[in-house]
Write a protein that holds these residues in place. Structure first.
Motif, PDB file in Angstrom:
ATOM      1  N   ARG A   1       0.832  -1.208   0.000  1.00 22.57           N
ATOM      2  CA  ARG A   1       0.000   0.000   0.000  1.00 22.57           C
ATOM      3  C   ARG A   1       0.863   1.254   0.000  1.00 22.57           C
ATOM      4  O   ARG A   1       0.569   2.230  -0.706  1.00 22.57           O
ATOM      5  CB  ARG A   1      -0.946  -0.011   1.200  1.00 22.57           C
ATOM      6  N   ALA A   2       1.919   1.238   0.800  1.00 18.10           N
ATOM      7  CA  ALA A   2       2.813   2.398   0.840  1.00 18.10           C
ATOM      8  C   ALA A   2       3.505   2.606  -0.503  1.00 18.10           C
ATOM      9  O   ALA A   2       3.716   3.746  -0.946  1.00 18.10           O
ATOM     10  CB  ALA A   2       3.853   2.215   1.942  1.00 18.10           C
ATOM     11  N   THR A   3       3.857   1.520  -1.171  1.00 13.63           N
ATOM     12  CA  THR A   3       4.519   1.621  -2.472  1.00 13.63           C
ATOM     13  C   THR A   3       3.575   2.148  -3.530  1.00 13.63           C
ATOM     14  O   THR A   3       3.948   3.006  -4.348  1.00 13.63           O
ATOM     15  CB  THR A   3       5.078   0.247  -2.882  1.00 13.63           C
ATOM     16  N   VAL A   4       2.344   1.657  -3.537  1.00  7.64           N
ATOM     17  CA  VAL A   4       1.346   2.158  -4.494  1.00  7.64           C
ATOM     18  C   VAL A   4       1.115   3.656  -4.275  1.00  7.64           C
ATOM     19  O   VAL A   4       1.036   4.431  -5.236  1.00  7.64           O
ATOM     20  CB  VAL A   4       0.036   1.367  -4.365  1.00  7.64           C
ATOM     21  N   ALA A   5       1.026   4.079  -3.014  1.00 11.48           N
ATOM     22  CA  ALA A   5       0.844   5.507  -2.728  1.00 11.48           C
ATOM     23  C   ALA A   5       2.012   6.324  -3.261  1.00 11.48           C
ATOM     24  O   ALA A   5       1.828   7.416  -3.823  1.00 11.48           O
ATOM     25  CB  ALA A   5       0.687   5.721  -1.227  1.00 11.48           C
ATOM     26  N   ALA A   6       3.239   5.788  -3.100  1.00 17.75           N
ATOM     27  CA  ALA A   6       4.423   6.505  -3.597  1.00 17.75           C
ATOM     28  C   ALA A   6       4.431   6.574  -5.117  1.00 17.75           C
ATOM     29  O   ALA A   6       4.805   7.596  -5.707  1.00 17.75           O
ATOM     30  CB  ALA A   6       5.692   5.824  -3.090  1.00 17.75           C
ATOM     31  N   LEU A   7       4.025   5.503  -5.774  1.00 23.44           N
ATOM     32  CA  LEU A   7       3.954   5.503  -7.242  1.00 23.44           C
ATOM     33  C   LEU A   7       2.949   6.540  -7.734  1.00 23.44           C
ATOM     34  O   LEU A   7       3.209   7.291  -8.678  1.00 23.44           O
ATOM     35  CB  LEU A   7       3.568   4.117  -7.749  1.00 23.44           C
ATOM     36  N   CYS A   8       1.785   6.579  -7.088  1.00 25.14           N
ATOM     37  CA  CYS A   8       0.754   7.539  -7.487  1.00 25.14           C
ATOM     38  C   CYS A   8       1.233   8.968  -7.255  1.00 25.14           C
ATOM     39  O   CYS A   8       0.969   9.858  -8.071  1.00 25.14           O
ATOM     40  CB  CYS A   8      -0.535   7.274  -6.711  1.00 25.14           C
ATOM     41  N   ALA A   9       1.930   9.208  -6.146  1.00 21.83           N
ATOM     42  CA  ALA A   9       2.433  10.543  -5.854  1.00 21.83           C
ATOM     43  C   ALA A   9       3.438  11.014  -6.894  1.00 21.83           C
ATOM     44  O   ALA A   9       3.593  12.219  -7.123  1.00 21.83           O
ATOM     45  CB  ALA A   9       3.079  10.564  -4.469  1.00 21.83           C
ATOM     46  N   ARG A  10       4.101  10.071  -7.557  1.00 22.50           N
ATOM     47  CA  ARG A  10       5.060  10.404  -8.615  1.00 22.50           C
ATOM     48  C   ARG A  10       4.409  10.531  -9.985  1.00 22.50           C
ATOM     49  O   ARG A  10       5.089  10.751 -10.978  1.00 22.50           O
ATOM     50  CB  ARG A  10       6.170   9.342  -8.656  1.00 22.50           C
ATOM     51  N   GLY A  11       3.111  10.376 -10.037  1.00 21.07           N
ATOM     52  CA  GLY A  11       2.391  10.561 -11.289  1.00 21.07           C
ATOM     53  C   GLY A  11       2.312   9.347 -12.174  1.00 21.07           C
ATOM     54  O   GLY A  11       1.947   9.464 -13.352  1.00 21.07           O
ATOM     55  N   HIS A  12       2.626   8.177 -11.645  1.00 14.35           N
ATOM     56  CA  HIS A  12       2.555   6.966 -12.448  1.00 14.35           C
ATOM     57  C   HIS A  12       1.124   6.430 -12.498  1.00 14.35           C
ATOM     58  O   HIS A  12       0.340   6.607 -11.562  1.00 14.35           O
ATOM     59  CB  HIS A  12       3.485   5.888 -11.890  1.00 14.35           C
ATOM     60  N   GLU A  13       0.813   5.734 -13.561  1.00 17.97           N
ATOM     61  CA  GLU A  13      -0.474   5.047 -13.683  1.00 17.97           C
ATOM     62  C   GLU A  13      -0.295   3.642 -13.123  1.00 17.97           C
ATOM     63  O   GLU A  13       0.544   2.884 -13.611  1.00 17.97           O
ATOM     64  CB  GLU A  13      -0.914   4.987 -15.139  1.00 17.97           C
ATOM     65  N   VAL A  14      -1.076   3.294 -12.119  1.00 15.65           N
ATOM     66  CA  VAL A  14      -0.857   2.059 -11.379  1.00 15.65           C
ATOM     67  C   VAL A  14      -2.025   1.094 -11.567  1.00 15.65           C
ATOM     68  O   VAL A  14      -3.187   1.458 -11.384  1.00 15.65           O
ATOM     69  CB  VAL A  14      -0.664   2.345  -9.877  1.00 15.65           C
ATOM     70  N   VAL A  15      -1.681  -0.141 -11.924  1.00 17.12           N
ATOM     71  CA  VAL A  15      -2.650  -1.236 -11.987  1.00 17.12           C
ATOM     72  C   VAL A  15      -2.205  -2.277 -10.959  1.00 17.12           C
ATOM     73  O   VAL A  15      -1.046  -2.712 -10.975  1.00 17.12           O
ATOM     74  CB  VAL A  15      -2.716  -1.867 -13.390  1.00 17.12           C
ATOM     75  N   CYS A  16      -3.093  -2.666 -10.051  1.00 18.66           N
ATOM     76  CA  CYS A  16      -2.780  -3.652  -9.024  1.00 18.66           C
ATOM     77  C   CYS A  16      -3.476  -4.968  -9.351  1.00 18.66           C
ATOM     78  O   CYS A  16      -4.697  -4.976  -9.585  1.00 18.66           O
ATOM     79  CB  CYS A  16      -3.238  -3.169  -7.650  1.00 18.66           C
ATOM     80  N   TYR A  17      -2.726  -6.038  -9.355  1.00 19.07           N
ATOM     81  CA  TYR A  17      -3.307  -7.354  -9.588  1.00 19.07           C
ATOM     82  C   TYR A  17      -3.440  -8.050  -8.248  1.00 19.07           C
ATOM     83  O   TYR A  17      -2.439  -8.329  -7.566  1.00 19.07           O
ATOM     84  CB  TYR A  17      -2.429  -8.174 -10.529  1.00 19.07           C
ATOM     85  N   LEU A  18      -4.687  -8.337  -7.838  1.00 17.24           N
ATOM     86  CA  LEU A  18      -4.988  -8.852  -6.514  1.00 17.24           C
ATOM     87  C   LEU A  18      -5.560 -10.259  -6.580  1.00 17.24           C
ATOM     88  O   LEU A  18      -6.165 -10.656  -7.580  1.00 17.24           O
ATOM     89  CB  LEU A  18      -6.021  -7.949  -5.817  1.00 17.24           C
ATOM     90  N   ARG A  19      -5.389 -10.990  -5.491  1.00 16.87           N
ATOM     91  CA  ARG A  19      -6.095 -12.257  -5.350  1.00 16.87           C
ATOM     92  C   ARG A  19      -7.601 -11.991  -5.344  1.00 16.87           C
ATOM     93  O   ARG A  19      -8.042 -10.913  -4.922  1.00 16.87           O
ATOM     94  CB  ARG A  19      -5.710 -12.960  -4.047  1.00 16.87           C
ATOM     95  N   PRO A  20      -8.406 -12.946  -5.773  1.00 14.34           N
ATOM     96  CA  PRO A  20      -9.855 -12.710  -5.835  1.00 14.34           C
ATOM     97  C   PRO A  20     -10.458 -12.256  -4.518  1.00 14.34           C
ATOM     98  O   PRO A  20     -11.387 -11.435  -4.500  1.00 14.34           O
ATOM     99  CB  PRO A  20     -10.414 -14.076  -6.261  1.00 14.34           C
ATOM    100  N   GLU A  21      -9.933 -12.772  -3.408  1.00 12.17           N
ATOM    101  CA  GLU A  21     -10.525 -12.461  -2.097  1.00 12.17           C
ATOM    102  C   GLU A  21      -9.823 -11.321  -1.372  1.00 12.17           C
ATOM    103  O   GLU A  21     -10.197 -10.963  -0.247  1.00 12.17           O
ATOM    104  CB  GLU A  21     -10.483 -13.711  -1.210  1.00 12.17           C
ATOM    105  N   ALA A  22      -8.799 -10.714  -1.959  1.00 13.68           N
ATOM    106  CA  ALA A  22      -7.999  -9.709  -1.265  1.00 13.68           C
ATOM    107  C   ALA A  22      -8.798  -8.453  -0.964  1.00 13.68           C
ATOM    108  O   ALA A  22      -9.595  -7.981  -1.785  1.00 13.68           O
ATOM    109  CB  ALA A  22      -6.771  -9.353  -2.097  1.00 13.68           C
TER     110      ALA A  22
END
Length: 325
Positions: free
Chosen positions: A24-45
């Motif tokens: 979660r912290a890494t995704v937040a940092a990526l978004c703060a840098r202006g990157h487009e982020v796609v997260c691949y999650l387990r079905p139940e996550a």
């Protein structure tokens, strides 16, 4: 991809392991840098805590290519995914096999860079999960893909499990005299920022990167002394002999020859012993010792400031799979 040019803001990054605290912290940092982020999650996550604007896709790793990539362009693959238990079957399935599947699919799709969250403990491997991580690291390095392999030291959450013990009036558990090990703890936020920064920093490309938080190195005894002083209590330690752990491991290993369920307990005990006796610092093989000075540092967050936040209720310890005690 030009191997001499960093990824500018706005690139597409596919993230694995996004729902853990570091993810979660890494995704937040990526978004703060202006990157487009796609997260691949387990079905139940559970996706709570991920920033708005992140694209969520779900599926099993066996469907990684069709469900995660979907034939689209991605500039980078970033993985914070790790086995939960560290047991051999889990470790090889997640730390190696699932990552290898993702790597091969990413290569076929033209992804140019992979950032991998590993662990500093693999530099002195004695356990199954370390072997699995090292085997995948080797495959990534040999793949020809641009890579950044990040090996962090201890996490704040893995060093916070005894706060409640001390608050409840119980002694702080240490192995030996409490000075057998040391580390430079790193916060989720600082580690997330470092991982995200690997996309933009050429000096982090095609390197294995040990990293800790701000120094100095801290021992378990240092942690105990700070906690008791902060809570206004005399220092109370319960010293656990390492030989006791060896006896437990020996007994479980012997029993495991008859009862398979004890094999897993023996491996978990070996993992506990490793962390009780090995520092999370850079290992100097030539000197046969851990080197705090050689352990790089990043960020500004400090462990004892986090302890203060936990004590005052501003932060909650999310131990998850990283509890030491």
């Amino acid at each position: 991809m030009n191997e001499t040019q960093p990824l500018a803001g706005g690139v597409r990054v596919l993230v694995l392991g996004a729902t853990g605290t570091i993810g979660r912290a890494t995704v937040a940092a990526l978004c703060a840098r202006g990157h487009e982020v796609v997260c691949y999650l387990r079905p139940e996550a559970e996706a709570a805590g991920l920033p708005e604007g992140v694209t969520l896709r779900r599926g099993e790793m066996a469907q990684f290519a069709p469900e995660a990539l979907r034939g689209e362009r991605f500039d980078a693959l970033l993985s914070c995914m790790a086995s939960r238990s560290g047991l051999p079957a889990d470790a090889w399935a997640v730390d190696h096999d699932a990552h290898l599947l993702a790597l091969e699919a990413a290569q076929a799709a033209g992804v140019g860079h992979m950032v991998l969250l590993s662990a500093i403990c693999v530099q002195k491997p004695m356990l199954a999960f370390q072997a699995a991580k090292l085997a995948f690291e080797a495959r990534l390095i040999a793949s020809g893909l641009r890579y950044s392999i990040v090996r962090p030291t201890a996490y704040f959450k893995s060093l916070s499990g005894q706060i409640a013990r001390v608050q409840a009036g119980k002694p702080f558990l240490v192995f030996g005299d409490g000075r057998l090990t040391a580390c430079k703890p790193i916060s989720d936020r600082d580690l997330g920022a470092y991982l995200a920064g690997c996309l933009e920093a050429p000096d982090r490309w095609n390197w294995v990167l040990p990293i800790g938080g701000p120094g100095p190195a801290i021992t378990p005894r240092d942690q105990a002394e700070w906690l008791f002083k902060r809570l206004g209590k005399p220092v109370s330690l319960r010293q656990v002999p390492v030989g006791m752990m060896d006896a437990i491991i020996g007994g479980l290993s012997l029993g495991g020859r008859i009862l398979p369920g004890l094999r897993a307990k023996a491996e978990l005990a070996r993992i506990g012993r490793y962390y009780a006796t090995e520092s999370m610092l850079v290992w100097d093989a030539a000197a046969g010792a851990y080197d705090a000075e050689a352990t790089p540092e990043t960020g500004q967050d400090r462990l004892f400031d986090y302890y203060e936040e936990v004590i005052t209720g501003k932060a909650r310890v999310d131990l998850g799979a990283h509890a030491v005690f």
